[in-house]
Design a protein around this motif. Sequence first.
Motif, PDB file in Angstrom:
ATOM      1  N   ARG A  25       0.707  -1.372  -0.015  1.00 42.12           N
ATOM      2  CA  ARG A  25      -0.064  -0.060  -0.121  1.00 42.12           C
ATOM      3  C   ARG A  25       0.837   1.196  -0.062  1.00 42.12           C
ATOM      4  NH1 ARG A  25      -5.394  -0.602   3.787  1.00 42.12           N
ATOM      5  NH2 ARG A  25      -6.089  -2.869   2.720  1.00 42.12           N
ATOM      6  N   HIS A  26       2.217   1.078   0.105  1.00 44.14           N
ATOM      7  CA  HIS A  26       3.072   2.206  -0.122  1.00 44.14           C
ATOM      8  C   HIS A  26       2.649   3.419   0.662  1.00 44.14           C
ATOM      9  CE1 HIS A  26       5.856   0.470  -3.123  1.00 44.14           C
ATOM     10  NE2 HIS A  26       4.749  -0.075  -3.312  1.00 44.14           N
ATOM     11  N   GLY A  27       2.720   3.254   1.984  1.00 39.06           N
ATOM     12  CA  GLY A  27       2.479   4.189   3.235  1.00 39.06           C
ATOM     13  C   GLY A  27       1.252   5.184   3.113  1.00 39.06           C
ATOM     14  N   PHE A  28       0.177   4.665   2.206  1.00 42.17           N
ATOM     15  CA  PHE A  28      -1.283   5.110   2.520  1.00 42.17           C
ATOM     16  C   PHE A  28      -1.617   4.653   4.038  1.00 42.17           C
ATOM     17  CE2 PHE A  28      -0.620   5.712  -1.955  1.00 42.17           C
ATOM     18  CZ  PHE A  28      -1.180   7.132  -2.094  1.00 42.17           C
ATOM     19  N   ASP A  29      -1.970   5.409   5.073  1.00 44.40           N
ATOM     20  CA  ASP A  29      -2.701   5.185   5.855  1.00 44.40           C
ATOM     21  C   ASP A  29      -4.002   4.654   5.874  1.00 44.40           C
ATOM     22  OD1 ASP A  29      -0.441   6.214   7.769  1.00 44.40           O
ATOM     23  OD2 ASP A  29      -1.061   7.978   7.179  1.00 44.40           O
ATOM     24  N   TYR A  30      -4.770   5.393   4.734  1.00 43.65           N
ATOM     25  CA  TYR A  30      -6.128   5.125   4.794  1.00 43.65           C
ATOM     26  C   TYR A  30      -6.318   4.472   3.358  1.00 43.65           C
ATOM     27  CZ  TYR A  30     -11.321   5.433   4.045  1.00 43.65           C
ATOM     28  OH  TYR A  30     -12.370   5.164   3.679  1.00 43.65           O
TER      29      TYR A  30
END
Length: 466
Positions: free
Chosen positions: A135-140
């Motif tokens: 998800r490469h750093g996407f929190d949401y």
Amino acid sequence: MQKPNLLVVFADQWRGTAVGFRDEQVLTPNIDKFAETSFYTEEAVTGCPLCSPYRGELLTGRHTAFTGIFGNCMTGYNFALAEDEICISDILKKEGYRTGYIGKWHLDMPERNSCVNPLSGAEGWDAYTPPGRRRHGFDYWYAYNASNNHLHQHYWHNTAEKLYASEWSPIHETGKAIDFIEKSSNAPFALFLSWNPPHPPFSEVPKEYSSLYKEEKIRFCQNVQGSRFDNQTGELGIQSEKELREAACQYFGAVSGLDEQFGRLLDYLKKKELLDNTIILLTADHGEHLGSHGYVGKHTWFEESIGIPFILRYPSKVPQGKNNIFIQTVDIFPTLFGIMGIAIPDTVQGRDLSKYIENGTRPEQDRAFSSAYVSRDIFLEAYKNTGKDFRKSGWRCIKTPEYKYVIEKGYMPNCQVRHWLYSRENDPYEMTPLITNDFKENEVMKKLHEELWAHLIEIGDMIYLS
């Protein structure tokens, strides 16, 4: 100093001219008003007019030859965004941003490539991307990989359970975007909102939008000729002008629907006093022929395919008005970081154009490049069966203020190499190119060939050169 928020909104298959301030038949009052207070260019070009390759370039700032996402992430082939790529979201998270991605992802390998009946229920090209490095750093992350059920779209969040929308996907996703921003009060936010429409099927649009247009009143540009319109990616085409007119009503209707949702976002940001401290970029992954040159779909070098909207607003740094600077996909990551004052990682290959945008100037060598490789499994199979490298396929082009030059090798093995030259001033609809098998016959071709060749060497597209 307060950090600016970032909102990147991009639609799938939205041609650059399908907006009211460039084509008055297209009803986009909110986008038109937004453009009045923003920077925009009519020379924005997709690095590759296909969904997955574009998204790889957008998030990494690296060319397709380096990301390895040569075609769509599809069943039978392992195209996917690598876990070790450094993405814009990875850096933004480290910079203290609350990061979010909503909508169409199309950067993961289909689950059907490794499992007949995945727990997530993913079908065809679709995939659930679980929390973690992919998800490469996407929190949401509220998204899906590849599905075109615009009126009954599904999503995944943090479990393998499918979540279904009860409304048109852009309406649903815009609501989720507003919820995300609402919950980001304790940190600056960076949100990527990826709308799938106006991507086909064109019929998957609420009638309240498509009914804004009448078939008999649709105006096509002069390069729409004939009564059969094929698709370069191997998908179904359109078989009559009447069918094309119906599709145009639905296509422009979807754009008008997106306009309404974009206005909804702007109204929310204004109400929350976030509008002027949010860098807002409105763009698209690639265009749509809609009959031009006898095609529907994308994946050609024609302007209807590679030309995209690019409207950028941030009043404290970005002056309003048109500046036709050439921007291509890999430039977006570094240019946004230039405006935000964030160090650009060495992995990025694109140009930081922020100083030109901020100063209202253009680089001395104003150029854009675009490329396409094979797009579907039917073409890849042909290469596999002949033992040839599919990376030698497709076309590469350079676009300058005066000309567009293309090297074409075709999508099937053993196609004859051809060279195309268009005069943008004398042939704006690209209807009468100079075509030759020997680029050395023309001095302009020869010069542009050298420039394009140097670019391919620089970006590592070495296979194509052989």
